[in-house]
Design a protein around this motif. Sequence first.
Motif, PDB file in Angstrom:
ATOM      1  N   ILE A   6       0.871  -1.615   0.162  1.00 27.58           N
ATOM      2  CA  ILE A   6       0.218   0.287  -0.279  1.00 27.58           C
ATOM      3  C   ILE A   6       1.016   1.063   0.146  1.00 27.58           C
ATOM      4  O   ILE A   6       1.173   1.465   0.603  1.00 27.58           O
ATOM      5  CB  ILE A   6      -1.012   0.014   1.059  1.00 27.58           C
ATOM      6  CG1 ILE A   6      -1.902  -1.183   0.916  1.00 27.58           C
ATOM      7  CG2 ILE A   6      -1.814   1.572   1.265  1.00 27.58           C
ATOM      8  CD1 ILE A   6      -2.705  -1.905   0.207  1.00 27.58           C
ATOM      9  N   GLN A   7       0.983   1.841  -0.844  1.00 30.08           N
ATOM     10  CA  GLN A   7       2.385   3.031  -1.570  1.00 30.08           C
ATOM     11  C   GLN A   7       1.287   4.177  -0.481  1.00 30.08           C
ATOM     12  O   GLN A   7       2.547   5.127   0.267  1.00 30.08           O
ATOM     13  CB  GLN A   7       2.370   3.291  -2.632  1.00 30.08           C
ATOM     14  CG  GLN A   7       2.626   2.445  -3.602  1.00 30.08           C
ATOM     15  CD  GLN A   7       4.001   1.556  -3.588  1.00 30.08           C
ATOM     16  OE1 GLN A   7       4.587   2.415  -2.696  1.00 30.08           O
ATOM     17  NE2 GLN A   7       4.571   1.074  -3.835  1.00 30.08           N
ATOM     18  N   GLN A   8       0.174   4.181  -0.088  1.00 31.37           N
ATOM     19  CA  GLN A   8       0.119   5.516  -0.194  1.00 31.37           C
ATOM     20  C   GLN A   8      -1.906   4.894   0.277  1.00 31.37           C
ATOM     21  O   GLN A   8      -2.227   4.242  -1.124  1.00 31.37           O
ATOM     22  CB  GLN A   8      -0.467   6.692  -0.998  1.00 31.37           C
ATOM     23  CG  GLN A   8      -1.123   6.851  -1.554  1.00 31.37           C
ATOM     24  CD  GLN A   8      -0.602   8.230  -2.393  1.00 31.37           C
ATOM     25  OE1 GLN A   8       0.687   8.754  -2.581  1.00 31.37           O
ATOM     26  NE2 GLN A   8      -1.326   8.650  -3.026  1.00 31.37           N
ATOM     27  N   PRO A   9      -2.891   5.592   0.939  1.00 32.37           N
ATOM     28  CA  PRO A   9      -3.974   5.354   0.412  1.00 32.37           C
ATOM     29  C   PRO A   9      -5.104   4.982  -0.244  1.00 32.37           C
ATOM     30  O   PRO A   9      -4.822   6.255  -1.034  1.00 32.37           O
ATOM     31  CB  PRO A   9      -5.015   6.094   1.412  1.00 32.37           C
ATOM     32  CG  PRO A   9      -4.269   6.445   2.757  1.00 32.37           C
ATOM     33  CD  PRO A   9      -2.840   6.239   1.679  1.00 32.37           C
ATOM     34  N   ASN A  10      -5.532   4.241  -1.103  1.00 31.22           N
ATOM     35  CA  ASN A  10      -6.051   3.319  -2.088  1.00 31.22           C
ATOM     36  C   ASN A  10      -5.346   3.308  -3.151  1.00 31.22           C
ATOM     37  O   ASN A  10      -5.476   3.880  -4.552  1.00 31.22           O
ATOM     38  CB  ASN A  10      -7.110   4.753  -1.948  1.00 31.22           C
ATOM     39  CG  ASN A  10      -8.683   4.667  -1.046  1.00 31.22           C
ATOM     40  OD1 ASN A  10      -9.377   3.871  -1.374  1.00 31.22           O
ATOM     41  ND2 ASN A  10      -8.208   6.046  -0.773  1.00 31.22           N
ATOM     42  N   ARG A  11      -4.338   3.014  -2.515  1.00 31.19           N
ATOM     43  CA  ARG A  11      -3.244   2.628  -3.904  1.00 31.19           C
ATOM     44  C   ARG A  11      -2.655   1.751  -3.758  1.00 31.19           C
ATOM     45  O   ARG A  11      -1.385   2.089  -2.784  1.00 31.19           O
ATOM     46  CB  ARG A  11      -1.705   3.822  -4.271  1.00 31.19           C
ATOM     47  CG  ARG A  11      -1.205   3.377  -5.379  1.00 31.19           C
ATOM     48  CD  ARG A  11       0.242   4.570  -5.527  1.00 31.19           C
ATOM     49  NE  ARG A  11       1.138   4.164  -6.192  1.00 31.19           N
ATOM     50  CZ  ARG A  11       2.353   3.920  -6.341  1.00 31.19           C
ATOM     51  NH1 ARG A  11       2.403   5.791  -5.383  1.00 31.19           N
ATOM     52  NH2 ARG A  11       3.001   4.368  -7.113  1.00 31.19           N
ATOM     53  N   LEU A  12      -2.423   0.318  -4.688  1.00 29.93           N
ATOM     54  CA  LEU A  12      -2.553  -0.755  -3.944  1.00 29.93           C
ATOM     55  C   LEU A  12      -0.934  -1.174  -5.009  1.00 29.93           C
ATOM     56  O   LEU A  12      -1.731  -1.462  -6.465  1.00 29.93           O
ATOM     57  CB  LEU A  12      -2.936  -1.846  -3.739  1.00 29.93           C
ATOM     58  CG  LEU A  12      -2.820  -3.161  -2.979  1.00 29.93           C
ATOM     59  CD1 LEU A  12      -3.622  -3.826  -2.464  1.00 29.93           C
ATOM     60  CD2 LEU A  12      -2.554  -4.189  -4.367  1.00 29.93           C
ATOM     61  N   ASP A  13      -0.364  -1.677  -4.967  1.00 31.44           N
ATOM     62  CA  ASP A  13       0.809  -1.895  -5.768  1.00 31.44           C
ATOM     63  C   ASP A  13       1.355  -3.685  -5.649  1.00 31.44           C
ATOM     64  O   ASP A  13       1.416  -3.639  -4.467  1.00 31.44           O
ATOM     65  CB  ASP A  13       2.306  -0.918  -6.122  1.00 31.44           C
ATOM     66  CG  ASP A  13       1.982   0.098  -6.559  1.00 31.44           C
ATOM     67  OD1 ASP A  13       0.669   0.328  -7.700  1.00 31.44           O
ATOM     68  OD2 ASP A  13       2.396   0.904  -7.045  1.00 31.44           O
ATOM     69  N   PHE A  50      -2.697   3.681  12.682  1.00 27.05           N
ATOM     70  CA  PHE A  50      -1.725   3.513  13.348  1.00 27.05           C
ATOM     71  C   PHE A  50      -0.117   3.367  11.938  1.00 27.05           C
ATOM     72  O   PHE A  50       0.657   2.465  12.437  1.00 27.05           O
ATOM     73  CB  PHE A  50      -1.666   1.650  14.372  1.00 27.05           C
ATOM     74  CG  PHE A  50      -2.637   2.009  15.373  1.00 27.05           C
ATOM     75  CD1 PHE A  50      -1.812   3.173  16.691  1.00 27.05           C
ATOM     76  CD2 PHE A  50      -3.707   1.702  15.265  1.00 27.05           C
ATOM     77  CE1 PHE A  50      -2.523   3.060  17.210  1.00 27.05           C
ATOM     78  CE2 PHE A  50      -4.101   1.571  16.782  1.00 27.05           C
ATOM     79  CZ  PHE A  50      -4.265   2.609  17.680  1.00 27.05           C
ATOM     80  N   ALA A  51      -0.897   2.768  11.080  1.00 25.63           N
ATOM     81  CA  ALA A  51      -0.080   2.052   9.395  1.00 25.63           C
ATOM     82  C   ALA A  51       0.633   3.776   9.435  1.00 25.63           C
ATOM     83  O   ALA A  51       0.100   4.960   9.196  1.00 25.63           O
ATOM     84  CB  ALA A  51      -0.930   2.272   8.183  1.00 25.63           C
ATOM     85  N   LYS A  52       0.980   3.453   8.649  1.00 17.31           N
ATOM     86  CA  LYS A  52       2.715   4.313   8.443  1.00 17.31           C
ATOM     87  C   LYS A  52       2.786   3.779   6.711  1.00 17.31           C
ATOM     88  O   LYS A  52       2.872   2.893   6.341  1.00 17.31           O
ATOM     89  CB  LYS A  52       3.897   4.575   8.620  1.00 17.31           C
ATOM     90  CG  LYS A  52       4.185   4.699  10.001  1.00 17.31           C
ATOM     91  CD  LYS A  52       5.074   5.535  10.694  1.00 17.31           C
ATOM     92  CE  LYS A  52       5.011   6.300  11.957  1.00 17.31           C
ATOM     93  NZ  LYS A  52       4.408   5.926  13.132  1.00 17.31           N
ATOM     94  N   TYR A  53       2.260   4.155   5.411  1.00 20.71           N
ATOM     95  CA  TYR A  53       3.391   3.894   4.410  1.00 20.71           C
ATOM     96  C   TYR A  53       4.160   4.642   4.186  1.00 20.71           C
ATOM     97  O   TYR A  53       4.944   5.651   4.341  1.00 20.71           O
ATOM     98  CB  TYR A  53       1.678   5.126   3.736  1.00 20.71           C
ATOM     99  CG  TYR A  53       0.959   4.886   3.674  1.00 20.71           C
ATOM    100  CD1 TYR A  53       0.022   3.762   3.784  1.00 20.71           C
ATOM    101  CD2 TYR A  53       0.316   5.507   4.730  1.00 20.71           C
ATOM    102  CE1 TYR A  53      -1.382   3.239   3.810  1.00 20.71           C
ATOM    103  CE2 TYR A  53      -1.411   4.880   5.311  1.00 20.71           C
ATOM    104  CZ  TYR A  53      -2.098   4.089   4.631  1.00 20.71           C
ATOM    105  OH  TYR A  53      -2.759   4.195   5.580  1.00 20.71           O
ATOM    106  N   PRO A  54       5.024   3.598   2.795  1.00 21.50           N
ATOM    107  CA  PRO A  54       4.411   2.612   2.280  1.00 21.50           C
ATOM    108  C   PRO A  54       4.500   1.233   2.972  1.00 21.50           C
ATOM    109  O   PRO A  54       5.343   0.976   3.862  1.00 21.50           O
ATOM    110  CB  PRO A  54       5.273   1.990   1.001  1.00 21.50           C
ATOM    111  CG  PRO A  54       6.684   2.747   1.029  1.00 21.50           C
ATOM    112  CD  PRO A  54       6.661   4.020   1.846  1.00 21.50           C
ATOM    113  N   ARG A  55       3.129   0.104   3.046  1.00 22.49           N
ATOM    114  CA  ARG A  55       3.473  -0.580   3.443  1.00 22.49           C
ATOM    115  C   ARG A  55       3.299  -1.753   3.361  1.00 22.49           C
ATOM    116  O   ARG A  55       1.745  -2.106   2.367  1.00 22.49           O
ATOM    117  CB  ARG A  55       2.492  -0.290   4.718  1.00 22.49           C
ATOM    118  CG  ARG A  55       1.867  -1.289   5.848  1.00 22.49           C
ATOM    119  CD  ARG A  55       3.711  -1.900   7.056  1.00 22.49           C
ATOM    120  NE  ARG A  55       3.857  -0.158   7.415  1.00 22.49           N
ATOM    121  CZ  ARG A  55       5.266   0.001   7.790  1.00 22.49           C
ATOM    122  NH1 ARG A  55       6.445  -0.804   6.820  1.00 22.49           N
ATOM    123  NH2 ARG A  55       5.871   0.729   8.601  1.00 22.49           N
ATOM    124  N   VAL A  56       3.688  -2.902   3.525  1.00 16.52           N
ATOM    125  CA  VAL A  56       3.126  -4.334   2.856  1.00 16.52           C
ATOM    126  C   VAL A  56       2.408  -5.102   3.907  1.00 16.52           C
ATOM    127  O   VAL A  56       2.557  -5.245   5.001  1.00 16.52           O
ATOM    128  CB  VAL A  56       4.321  -5.435   2.640  1.00 16.52           C
ATOM    129  CG1 VAL A  56       4.024  -7.279   2.258  1.00 16.52           C
ATOM    130  CG2 VAL A  56       5.125  -4.723   2.176  1.00 16.52           C
TER     131      VAL A  56
END
Length: 339
Positions: A6-13, A50-56
């Motif tokens: 998840i690179q940022q909210p609503n962006r998945l690669d 709690f999440a920090k991006y980018p995140r697997v």
Amino acid sequence: MKSIVIQQPNRLDIETRSLPEPAAGEVRVKVKLAGICGSDSHIYRGHNPFAKYPRVIGHEFFGLIDAVGEGVSSARLGERVAVDPVISCGHCYPCFVGKPNVCTSLVVLGVHRDGGFSEYAVVPERNAWTVPDVIPDADAVMIEPFTIAANVTGQVNPTPRDVALVYGAGPMGLTTIQVLKGVYNVGQVIVVDRIEERLEMARQSGADMAINNLSQPLAAVLEAQGIRPTLIVDAACHPSILQEAVLLASPAARVVLMGFSSEPSSITQQSITGKEISIFSSRLNAKKFPVVIDWLSRGLISPAKLVTHTFAYQHVTDAIELFENNQRQCCKVLLTFNE
């Protein structure tokens, strides 16, 4: 290797990344299966503070140890393991009193640190729990969700004399129902939800009574049958539930909250102290992996009843969208890796 990021909210690669090497005290897991949880969706949509991006993402995963770091026995190579996502310091006050799940420096795989939606993941050795061969892969990946129910029930010590009420027939409510019936032999387990298909899944998981509170008020149904729950679990996590739960509860009942709603609940002290109700909260799991592995080995719980869909990891976007939008037919969704 391929990793879901998840690179940022609503962006998945799906990224190609270098194969990680385990550091001292770590193992590398070749991931076979991973489960989608609501918290994965929340990170994807930007709703997890709690999440920090980018995140697997991914904190429910199972695989094989294929490399070990310094200080880890090579005998562990090839072990089938389920991974506890809770990483704690081991010396703060919560850790000292047996609650590493709320460690003051808590790290959760897939939230604070990269998780298991990847072909390979590096984790602390102590977090990789050996899974006996008697437990199928598809059950092994469900160990983590059942540790949530183990954490809930471990705090309140259910008995066959209890009358349990579970709010919510989603994955967490259903795991809790299975544990209440299959492990603790609770005499009566009641579930309330607004989706008929989920209520049917609850019946299949052992619920003795399933109530649709969209079509009939819960309080009226219980009052008509003279039912006063002695144990109430809020697995639906709406701020209005606590007030109703306290009103419905028997004297000396226990109420457990599982959610993270930031909205206030309206409740009076008198409604709690007048019946000496005990209120508990539960987050993640406090070293419950061996407990659930034992339950599975003895056939006390049935994870397969909750798994409705399986996707290859390349179709993770479709899998998450199904999980988010089809609560009638979809419960637990698994992703496959390294097939």
